[in-house]
Enzyme design. Structure first.
Site, mmCIF file in Angstrom:
data_model
loop_
_atom_site.group_PDB
_atom_site.id
_atom_site.type_symbol
_atom_site.label_atom_id
_atom_site.label_comp_id
_atom_site.label_asym_id
_atom_site.label_seq_id
_atom_site.Cartn_x
_atom_site.Cartn_y
_atom_site.Cartn_z
ATOM 1 N N CYS A 18 70.353 31.769 79.034
ATOM 2 C CA CYS A 18 69.585 32.962 78.649
ATOM 3 C C CYS A 18 68.669 32.644 77.469
ATOM 4 C CB CYS A 18 70.523 34.112 78.279
ATOM 5 S SG CYS A 18 71.600 33.685 76.892
ATOM 6 N N CYS A 21 70.355 32.368 74.083
ATOM 7 C CA CYS A 21 71.059 31.089 73.876
ATOM 8 C C CYS A 21 70.054 30.023 73.449
ATOM 9 C CB CYS A 21 71.736 30.623 75.166
ATOM 10 S SG CYS A 21 72.690 31.905 75.966
ATOM 11 N N ASP A 397 28.266 29.618 84.224
ATOM 12 C CA ASP A 397 27.226 28.619 83.974
ATOM 13 C C ASP A 397 26.614 28.333 85.353
ATOM 14 O OD1 ASP A 397 25.771 26.480 82.866
ATOM 15 O OD2 ASP A 397 27.308 25.072 83.513
#
Length: 706
Positions: A18, A21, A397
Site C-alpha cells: 500500500c 507502507c 508548429d
C-alpha cells in the site's frame, strides 16, 4: 550536497502492499545513518537512495513489510511463492471462522469453545495486521492497519468474536485485491522490460558469437536474422528488410529499413538479413529510456493524487477521534448502552478505512501511463496526463509536425545573365552552412542536378528570421525572404516579380530569393508536403471539443494560410520568430487556460516549455524530444494526439468516479451508523467492495486503444 550525498543508487523493491507502507519505508530509509535523502516510487516499486546504505540495511528498514531489495540493473526472476505460503494463514483463518460460526449455531455465540475458535481465527489471520497496527499505535501513526487493529481488538473486548474474525478475513482479501491491482497496472511496464532480447549475435573479427547485451560495445557489428528481435539500437550497415517497430513507436505497419537507416532495440526484423552497427550501450537504448521515463512518470504525483494524500493525512486521525466520540459520548452524557455505542464506534473505524480512496488515483495513473507507453505515447508524469485531459486549445508548429518537414524545390527561375547551374551552385554552397529546414531542399536540388558544391564560402552569417549572407568568389550574396530584398532596396524588384511571388505563395509554396545587395539573381520556390493524417487529426480535435487549433510558423503568411485552409486549422500565425511563438503561447494560456504545443522538440523548445503540455513528435531516436516535452509521440504519427487526449480525459473521468464512489460509500455507511444498522462485517464488506470496484474501474483504462 557533497561527499556521500552525491552517490545515488536505485533499487527495485518487492513486497509493497500500500501507499502508506511505501511512505513509511521511505521515512525509515531516510533515517539510516549513511543516507542523506531517499525517494520511493510506489508505482514502479523502486527506491532511490542518496548516500550510502547496504542492501541488508535497506531490507531492515522494510522489515515491517518483509520487503526484498535488489539493485535496479540486476535481473530478478519473480519467484512464484507456493500458494500455502502466501495465502495459507488466510485460508486457515477462514476455516476457523466457518468452524466458529457452526459452533455458534450449535452451542451459542457466548460459548467458550466458540470464542476460542474465533480468537484463533483472529490471531492466525490478523497476526501481521496486529504487528503493524500495534507498533503504529504506540508511535501514534494512524493508518489502515491502526484502524483495523483497534476495531478487531475492540470487537473481541466487547465479546463480538465472530465479527472480529470476519473483519480480519475480509481485510486480508481487501489487501490482496489492492496488491493484485497495482501488480496488474505495473505489469504493463514490466512487459516493456522484456521486449528486447538479452543477448545478440555479434561479429568480432572473423568469428560470430552470442554476447550478453551488457557486454556489447558501441561499434560492434550485430547480425539480425529474419524473425529475430533487435537487442540494441544501431544503424543498418548492410541488408534491406522491413522492421515492425510497434514495441517502440506504437506503429502497427512495418517500416522499410536499408543501409544508413536507424533501428531500435525491441523491434522485430521481419524479412531480410540485417547487419547493424551498434550506436548505443544497453542502458542508453530508446527502449531503456522509455522504460526509465515511464517509471519516473509514475513517481510524479498527479494533482488528484496530491489531494488524496493530503486528505488521507487528516482524514484517518479525524475518523479515530469521531469513532472515540461515538463510543464514549452517548453512554457518558445520554445514558446509552456502552456495548452498543462502542460497537458503533468500531463500525465507524472499519468503514472509515481509506483503502479505496487511497488506491483510486495511483492505480488509474499507472494503468494509463503503461497503456500509453505500449501504444507509442510517452507521458512523463501524472500531472501531464491530467493536464492533457483538460486542454482547450492546441497549437501546432508547421514544419515537421503538420507537414513532413522534408521540403523540396518546386520552381527555380534564374534572372539576369548568369548561368542557371552557377546560380544553383552559389545557392547550394551558401545553404550548406545553414540550419534552416528549407536550406536542405536547395542543397538536395543542387546535388540532384550534379552541380559543383566545392566552392569556398567566406563570412557566412545568418540574418535572424530573414535569411543568410555569405561571400562566394569574393562577392557578397544574400538568400532569404522577399522581405529581406525589399529592405535591401534592390533595383530589379518589379511588380511582375511580386505577382509571381504572390502566386506561388497562394499555392502554399515558400519563396526564397538569391541575389546581391544590388539585384535579384534567382527566385526559388520550395514546398513542404502536408502529412496525410494532419487534416484528419485537426477534424478529430474539433470533434473532441477542442475550442481552438492554431498553426504557428516562421513561414510567410500566404503559404501558411494556404496550408491552414487546406487542413481546417481555426487560426494561422505566420512569420513568427521563436520568441514570437513563445509570446503567443503565453497569450493563449491567458485566453484558454490549458494549451498544448505540438512540435518536433528540436526547434520551438521555449514554446514547448511554456505550454501547459508540450507534445513532441517522433520521440524515437530524438533525445531532445524525449527531454524537452511533457508527452512524446514516439512514432512520427500525429494521429496519436487524439488518442492521448481521449486517454487523458478517460483517466480524469475514472479518477473522479473513483473518488466520488469511495467518498459516497463512506458517507452512506456513516448514515447507517445512526440507526445502528451498520454491522462490523457489513462495514468491511462495503470497504472491500469499494476497493474492488475502484480497481476494476481503473483497469478499464487498459482497453483504451491507440
Amino acid at each position: 550536497m557533497t561527499g556521500n550525498a552525491e552517490q545515488k543508487n536505485v533499487y527495485r523493491v518487492q513486497g509493497f502492499s500500500c501507499t502508506s507502507c511505501a511512505a513509511r519505508f521511505e521515512k525509515n530509509v531516510k533515517n539510516l545513518p549513511g543516507v542523506k535523502d531517499a525517494r520511493v516510487n510506489f508505482g514502479a516499486s523502486k527506491v532511490t537512495v542518496y548516500g550510502e546504505a547496504t542492501i541488508e540495511e535497506l531490507e531492515k528498514a522494510g522489515a515491517f513489510e518483509n520487503l526484498k531489495i535488489t539493485p535496479e540493473n540486476e535481473r530478478v526472476e519473480a519467484r512464484k511463492e507456493p500458494f500455502w505460503k502466501t495465502h495459507g494463514k488466510a485460508v486457515l483463518s477462514a476455516i476457523l471462522l466457518l468452524a466458529g460460526y457452526l459452533l455458534g449455531q450449535r452451542f451459542g455465540e457466548e460459548h467458550t469453545l466458540t470464542a476460542i475458535v474465533y480468537a484463533a481465527s483472529i490471531l492466525i489471520g490478523g497476526y501481521g495486521l496486529f504487528n503493524k497496527g500495534m507498533k503504529n499505535l504506540i508511535r501514534l501513526q494512524f493508518d489502515m492497519n491502526t484502524l483495523m487493529t483497534v476495531a478487531v481488538l475492540g470487537a473481541a473486548a466487547i465479546g463480538e468474536w465472530g465479527e472480529g474474525a470476519t473483519v480480519v478475513i475480509l481485510f486480508a482479501i481487501s489487501e490482496g485485491l489492492e496488491r493484485y491491482s497495482m501488480e496488474k497496472a505495473r505489469q504493463s511496464i514490466r512487459s516493456l522490460m522484456d521486449i528486447a532480447p538479452k543477448e545478440a549475435l555479434i561479429r568480432r573479427g572473423n568469428e560470430e558469437l552470442m554476447v550478453h547485451v551488457d557486454d556489447i560495445q558501441v561499434g560492434d557489428m550485430m547480425i539480425v536474422k529474419p524473425g529475430q528481435k533487435l537487442a540494441m539500437d544501431g544503424v543498418v550497415i548492410k541488408g534491406t528488410s522491413t522492421v515492425n517497430q510497434a514495441a517502440v513507436t506504437g506503429e502497427s505497419v512495418p517500416v522499410a529499413k536499408t543501409v544508413g537507416d536507424e533501428v531500435f532495440a525491441g523491434t522485430l526484423n521481419e524479412e531480410g538479413l540485417l547487419e547493424v552497427k551498434v550506436t548505443k550501450r544497453v542502458e542508453d537504448t530508446t527502449i531503456s529510456k522509455i522504460i526509465h521515463l515511464v517509471e519516473e512518470a509514475q513517481a510524479e504525483r498527479a494533482p488528484s493524487q496530491a489531494f488524496v494524500d493530503r486528505f488521507a493525512k487528516y482524514y484517518t486521525p479525524a475518523i479515530m477521534i469521531l469513532a472515540l466520540g461515538i463510543a464514549v459520548v452517548p453512554p457518558l452524557l445520554l445514558g446509552g448502552n456502552w456495548g452498543e455505542w462502542i460497537y458503533r464506534g468500531l463500525a465507524l473505524l472499519v468503514v472509515g478505512c481509506p483503502c479505496a480512496l487511497v488506491i483510486s488515483t495511483p492505480v488509474s495513473i499507472v494503468t494509463a501511463i503503461g497503456n500509453a507507453a505500449r501504444n507509442g505515447v510517452l507521458i512523463k508524469g501524472g500531472i501531464h496526463l491530467e493536464e492533457a485531459g483538460r486542454l482547450s486549445a492546441v497549437a501546432f508548429d508547421k514544419t515537421g509536425t503538420l507537414t513532413k518537414g522534408v521540403p523540396a524545390v518546386t520552381d527555380f527561375i534564374p534572372l539576369g545573365e548568369k548561368d542557371p547551374k552557377e546560380l544553383l551552385g552559389i545557392a547550394g554552397v551558401i545553404e550548406k552552412g545553414s540550419q534552416h529546414p528549407l536550406a536542405s531542399a536547395i542543397v538536395r536540388k543542387a546535388e540532384k542536378e550534379n552541380v559543383d558544391l566545392s566552392l569556398e564560402v567566406e563570412e557566412f552569417q545568418a540574418i535572424t528570421g530573414k535569411g543568410v549572407k555569405a561571400k562566394v568568389k569574393g562577392e557578397l550574396y544574400y538568400i532569404g525572404s522577399p522581405k529581406l530584398f525589399a529592405e535591401l532596396n534592390v533595383s530589379n524588384l518589379s511588380q511582375e516579380m511580386m505577382n509571381k511571388i504572390e502566386e506561388w505563395q497562394k499555392q502554399g509554396k515558400t519563396v526564397m530569393v538569391l541575389g546581391t545587395n544590388k539585384e535579384i539573381l534567382a527566385l526559388i520556390a520550395v514546398a513542404d508536403e502536408v502529412r496525410d493524417s494532419s487534416q484528419d487529426v485537426i477534424q478529430k480535435l474539433h470533434d473532441l471539443g477542442i475550442k481552438k487549433t492554431i498553426m504557428l510558423t516562421g513561414d510567410n503568411r500566404a503559404t501558411a494560410e494556404a496550408i491552414g485552409r487546406r487542413l481546417g486549422v481555426a487560426e494561422v500565425k505566420a512569420e513568427l520568430l521563436p520568441e514570437d511563438k513563445l509570446d503567443y503561447i503565453k497569450k493563449l494560456r491567458n485566453d484558454y487556460g490549458s494549451v498544448a504545443m505540438v512540435g518536433d522538440g528540436i526547434n520551438d523548445a521555449p514554446a514547448l516549455a511554456a505550454a501547459t503540455v508540450g507534445i513532441a513528435m517522433g520521440g524515437a531516436g530524438t533525445d531532445t524530444a524525449l527531454e524537452t516535452a511533457d508527452i512524446a509521440l514516439m512514432a512520427d504519427d500525429l494521429g496519436k494526439l487524439s488518442y492521448t487526449i481521449k486517454l487523458s480525459r478517460k483517466t480524469l473521468a475514472i479518477i473522479k468516479q473513483n473518488l466520488s464512489f469511495s467518498l459516497g460509500i463512506k458517507l452512506l455507511a456513516l448514515l447507517l451508523i445512526v440507526p445502528g444498522w451498520l454491522t462490523l462485517w457489513l462495514a468491511i464488506l462495503a470497504d472491500m467492495g469499494a476497493t474492488l470496484i475502484v480497481t476494476l474501474n481503473s483497469l478499464r483504462l487498459l482497453r483504451v486503444k491507440g
